[in-house]
Enzyme design. Structure first.
Site, PDB file in Angstrom:
ATOM      1  CB  CYS A   2      11.354  16.597  -8.187  1.00  0.00           C
ATOM      2  SG  CYS A   2      10.905  18.014  -7.562  1.00  0.00           S
ATOM      3  NE  ARG A  27      10.093  10.893  -9.344  1.00  0.00           N
ATOM      4  CZ  ARG A  27      11.066  10.589  -8.336  1.00  0.00           C
ATOM      5  NH1 ARG A  27      11.655   8.876  -8.201  1.00  0.00           N
ATOM      6  NH2 ARG A  27      12.345  11.117  -7.827  1.00  0.00           N
ATOM      7  CD1 TRP A  75       7.201  17.978  -1.515  1.00  0.00           C
ATOM      8  CD2 TRP A  75       5.144  18.276  -2.659  1.00  0.00           C
ATOM      9  NE1 TRP A  75       6.450  18.169  -1.001  1.00  0.00           N
ATOM     10  CE2 TRP A  75       5.336  18.290  -1.367  1.00  0.00           C
ATOM     11  CE3 TRP A  75       4.134  18.576  -3.624  1.00  0.00           C
ATOM     12  CZ2 TRP A  75       4.456  18.445  -0.406  1.00  0.00           C
ATOM     13  CZ3 TRP A  75       2.902  18.071  -2.844  1.00  0.00           C
ATOM     14  CH2 TRP A  75       2.687  18.718  -1.702  1.00  0.00           C
ATOM     15  CG  ASN A 100      14.418  15.881  -9.918  1.00  0.00           C
ATOM     16  OD1 ASN A 100      13.746  17.015  -9.556  1.00  0.00           O
ATOM     17  ND2 ASN A 100      14.437  14.888 -10.063  1.00  0.00           N
ATOM     18  N   GLY A 101      16.527  18.138  -5.799  1.00  0.00           N
ATOM     19  CA  GLY A 101      17.458  18.178  -4.758  1.00  0.00           C
ATOM     20  C   GLY A 101      16.973  19.981  -4.244  1.00  0.00           C
ATOM     21  CD  GLU A 483       3.840  -2.643  11.315  1.00  0.00           C
ATOM     22  OE1 GLU A 483       3.372  -2.548  10.104  1.00  0.00           O
ATOM     23  OE2 GLU A 483       3.573  -2.338  11.958  1.00  0.00           O
ATOM     24  CE  LYS A 487       2.178  -4.725   7.793  1.00  0.00           C
ATOM     25  NZ  LYS A 487       0.943  -3.800   8.858  1.00  0.00           N
ATOM     26  CD  GLU A 490      -2.758  -5.127   9.198  1.00  0.00           C
ATOM     27  OE1 GLU A 490      -2.863  -3.707   8.953  1.00  0.00           O
ATOM     28  OE2 GLU A 490      -1.484  -5.216   9.055  1.00  0.00           O
ATOM     29  CG  HIS A 506       6.504  -8.714  34.753  1.00  0.00           C
ATOM     30  ND1 HIS A 506       6.332  -8.245  36.240  1.00  0.00           N
ATOM     31  CD2 HIS A 506       7.577  -8.075  34.676  1.00  0.00           C
ATOM     32  CE1 HIS A 506       8.223  -7.845  36.957  1.00  0.00           C
ATOM     33  NE2 HIS A 506       8.555  -7.479  35.641  1.00  0.00           N
ATOM     34  CE  LYS A 605      -2.516   0.702   1.897  1.00  0.00           C
ATOM     35  NZ  LYS A 605      -1.559   0.158   2.526  1.00  0.00           N
TER      36      LYS A 605
END
Length: 610
Positions: A2, A27, A75, A100-101, A483, A487, A490, A506, A605
Site C-alpha cells: 500500500c 510497491r 493491496w 497502511n497496515g 546460494e 551466484k 551464474e 565424504h 530473469k
C-alpha cells in the site's frame, strides 16, 4: 504494497497526488483512490479498481479541485479488490482517511461502533478507523486530538493520513509500525509512505518516528507530536538518491545497485507486519490465523535461488514453530507420488509469480488434500498470487539483474515472518521477542555489511584466474553456501559447488588443493567449533580459505587464510546477513572476469517455461 500520499499546498493538489501514486506503483497494489477538500470545504472522492491509470481516467471528466487532499494505492488484505474497499474511506461526508497496515482489534472496535449506530459499507479494517475518528472528533471538536485519542485504541500497525471538512486547512498523519515521511516544501507540506512519491515536489523530508502524530497546515506549517502527545522537533533531511527504480542510479551495474538496496527493501518488507513483540499474523491475509491454527506440516516448493530460501526456512520453522517442514524443487515435486499429511500448508516462493514449474506445482497441489496454499512473491497480480489462498508480498521492487539478490533476502525475511506467525498461533512465543527486535535492527546491520564492499573487492582478486570453487556451511548456513555458489557460477562462469562442512571427508576433500579456493560461512553459533575443525582439514591439505566470520570469533588472517569480519547478529537472523558478502564476492569476481553481470549468458530473469 500500500502507498500513501497527502498534500497541503498553495495550488490544486490533484496532479501532485496522482504523480505520487504513479511513483508508488512499484510497491504493488490492486486499487487506487483520492479525496480532495474543495475551496468551499466539500469532501470529494474518486476511487478505481486496477492501475493508477484507471483512477486518472475517471478524474479526466471529473477533476477534484482543491488545495488539500490524500490519496492511496491499496493491496487487498481485509476484503477483496473492489471500489467499495478502496481507499480513502469516509465516515459520512465529513471525514476521510487512508491507511497502511493491519488493525488487529478491528472486529471488536467494529462491534462497538455498530452498537453506537455507525454503518459500515466495506469489508476493510480501515473503515473502523474512519468511524472511530469521526466519533472522537464529535467529542473533541479538534482533528489532532481526535487522531491522538483514536490511535490509542488501535492494536496492530498503521500509517494514517486524515482530513475533515470542519478543519479544511489541516491534514493529520500518524504512524506506528508502518513508515510515514513528511515532505517539507516552500509554503507547502506533504505526507507519503515513501520519499520517492514526493521527489517531484521536494527533496527535504522529516522521517516520523514510532508513535509520532503530525499536523500539516496551510502555509506549510508542520507540527510534530510524540507518542505521549508532547510537541517535538525532528530534523529535515535531504534525500540524496535518485528516484528511478529502473535506472542504475550511478552504479556500474543493476546487480550492484540492487545489492545496495537491500536494507531499504527489507525495511519495506517488514513494514506494517510487526507488532510490539510479535509478527502480525493477519499480514498473511484475513483468514491466515484460522488456517495456520490447523497447520501440522509445511511443504515449501520453489526453484533456484527461491529453493535456497526455502531450505533456510526449514530450520526456522521447525525451531520456532515446531512444525515439520519439507522443501522440494518445483520441477521435481509433481513427478512423484506425493504423500500429503493431514494439516499440511503448501508454500510457494517465486520472485516473478510466473515461474512455470512453481505455478504447475501449485496447480498440482490444488488437486490434493492440503490445508491451504501460501504464495510468497514480489509481483502482485501474478498468477501465483491470484491462485493461492494466502499471499505475503515481498517489497523488493523491480529487480533487473538476472542474478537475484534483493529478491532473495526479502524472501528470507518473509519466511522468518512465516516461522514466527506459525509459532505465535501455536503458542510457541518464547524466543520471538528478541527476533522481532532483531528484525527491526536488521536494515542497520545490513548497511554495516555493505560498508565492507571495498574489502570484499580486494578479496575477489584471488579468484580472477580460478576455474573452480568450493563453498562450505553448516546448519541453516549450508543453503547460504549453496546460494553463494550459485551466484558465483551464474555471473562469473566459475564452476562452484557447496557442501555441508561436515561432509568434507565424504568426498569433496579429494578436490582441495592450492588452485581451488574454499569459501566458508562462520557465524558464531553452536556449530562453530565443529566448523573450525572442518576448516583445519582444508588447511592441512594446502587449500586456500576465505572465511566470512562473526567479528567476535578469534581467527587470524595469514597467507592461506583470509578472514572477513562480519558484524555480529543473532543466530536466527545470521543467514540473511551472511548472504550479502557472498553476493558482493560473486559480483566483483564477475567484473574482474569481464562477464555480462546483469544479463549472464543462457539465463533469463523469469523462467516461464518448464
Amino acid at each position: 504494497m500500500c502507498g500513501i500520499v497527502g498534500a497541503v499546498a498553495a495550488r490544486h493538489v490533484q496532479e501532485i497526488l496522482l504523480e505520487g501514486l504513479r511513483r508508488l506503483e512499484y510497491r504493488g497494489y490492486d486499487s487506487a483512490g483520492m479525496a480532495v477538500l474543495s475551496d468551499d470545504a466539500r469532501l470529494n472522492r474518486q476511487r478505481a479498481v486496477g492501475k493508477v491509470a484507471a483512477l486518472e481516467e475517471k478524474l479526466e471528466g471529473n477533476a477534484l479541485k482543491g488545495n488539500l487532499g490524500i490519496a492511496h494505492t491499496r493491496w487487498a488484505t481485509h476484503g477483496r479488490p473492489s471500489e467499495q474497499n478502496a481507499h480513502p474511506h469516509q465516515s459520512g461526508d465529513s471525514l476521510a482517511v487512508v491507511h497502511n497496515g493491519i488493525i488487529e482489534n478491528h472486529e471488536a472496535l467494529k462491534g462497538e461502533l455498530e452498537a453506537q449506530g455507525y454503518v459500515f459499507t466495506s469489508e476493510t479494517d480501515t473503515e473502523v478507523i474512519a468511524h472511530l475518528l469521526s466519533r472522537e472528533f464529535t467529542l473533541a471538536q479538534d482533528l489532532l486530538q481526535a487522531v491522538q485519542r483514536s490511535v490509542a485504541l488501535l492494536e496492530g500497525a498503521y500509517a494514517l493520513a486524515v482530513m475533515h471538512r470542519a478543519q479544511p486547512d489541516v491534514v493529520i498523519g500518524a504512524r506506528k509500525g508502518s513508515p510515514l515521511v513528511v515532505g517539507v516544501g516552500i509554503g507547502e507540506a506533504f505526507l507519503a509512505s515513501d520519499p520517492l512519491a514526493l521527489l517531484q515536489v521536494t527533496d527535504r523530508f522529516i522521517y516520523m518516528q514510532e508513535g509520532d502524530v503530525v499536523r500539516l497546515s496551510q502555509g506549510g506549517s508542520i507540527e510534530l507530536f510524540d507518542a505521549g502527545g508532547e510537541r517535538v522537533e525532528r530534523p529535515a533531511q535531504i534525500f540524496e538518491h535518485g528516484d528511478g527504480v529502473t535506472s542504475k542510479g550511478g552504479y556500474r551495474h543493476f546487480m550492484l545497485k540492487e545489492i545496495h538496496e537491500q536494507s531499504q527493501v527489507i525495511a519495506a518488507t517488514l513494514e506494517g507486519r510487526l507488532g510490539d513483540h510479535q509478527v502480525l499474523v493477519n499480514s498473511f491475509g484475513t483468514d491466515a490465523e484460522q488456517l495456520f491454527q490447523g497447520v501440522r506440516q509445511v511443504h515449501i516448493i520453489a526453484c533456484g535461488t527461491s529453493y535456497h530460501a526455502g531450505m533456510v526456512a526449514r530450520y526456522w520453522i521447525e525451531k520456532l514453530a515446531g512444525v515439520p517442514t519439507q522443501v522440494e524443487v518445483a520441477s521435481e515435486y509433481r513427478y512423484r507420488e506425493v504423500v500429503v499429511p493431514e494439516g499440511t500448508l503448501f508454500v510457494t516462493l517465486s520472485q516473478s509469480g510466473e515461474t512455470a514449474d512453481t505455478l504447475a506445482a501449485l496447480r498440482f497441489a490444488k488437486q490434493r488434500d492440503y490445508r491451504g496454499s501460501l504464495a510468497i512473491c514480489n509481483v502482485p497480480g501474478s498468477s501465483l498470487v491470484r491462485e493461492s489462498d494466502l499471499t505475503l508480498m515481498t517489497q523488493a521492487g523491480p529487480e533487473i539483474g538476472v542474478a537475484s539478490t534483493k529478491a532473495f533476502t526479502t524472501q528470507l525475511v518473509a519466511l522468518m515472518l512465516l516461522a514466527l506467525a506459525l509459532g505465535r498461533v501455536r503458542g510457541a512465543n518464547g524466543e520471538h521477542a528478541p527476533i522481532v527486535q532483531g528484525l527491526r535492527e536488521l536494515p542497520g546491520v545490513i548497511n554495516q555489511v555493505l560498508a565492507l564492499d571495498g574489502e570484499i573487492e580486494r578479496l575477489s582478486m584471488a579468484f580472477a584466474e580460478k576455474h573452480h570453487a568450493l563453498f562450505l556451511g553448516r546448519g541453516a548456513h549450508f543453503p547460504i553456501a549453496q546460494e553463494g555458489a550459485l551466484k558465483l557460477k551464474e555471473i562469473s562462469y566459475i564452476h562452484a559447488e557447496a557442501y555441508p562442512a561436515g561432509e568434507l571427508k565424504h568426498g569433496p576433500l579429494a578436490l582441495v588443493d592450492s588452485e581451488m579456493p574454499v569459501i566458508a560461512v562462520a557465524p558464531n553459533d553452536e556449530l562453530l567449533e565443529k566448523l573450525k575443525s572442518n576448516l583445519q582439514e582444508v588447511r592441512a591439505r594446502g587449500g586456500e580459505l576465505f572465511v566470512f566470520a562473526d567479528e567476535s570469533i578469534r581467527m587470524e588472517t595469514n597467507e592461506h587464510l583470509h578472514v572477513l569480519r562480519v558484524p555480529a547478529i543473532s543466530e536466527a537472523l545470521a543467514p540473511i546477513v551472511y548472504t550479502i558478502p557472498l553476493q558482493l564476492l560473486a559480483y566483483h569476481v564477475a567484473v574482474l572476469k569481464g562477464t555480462d553481470v546483469d544479463q549472464p549468458r543462457n539465463l533469463a530473469k523469469s523462467v516461464t517455461v518448464e
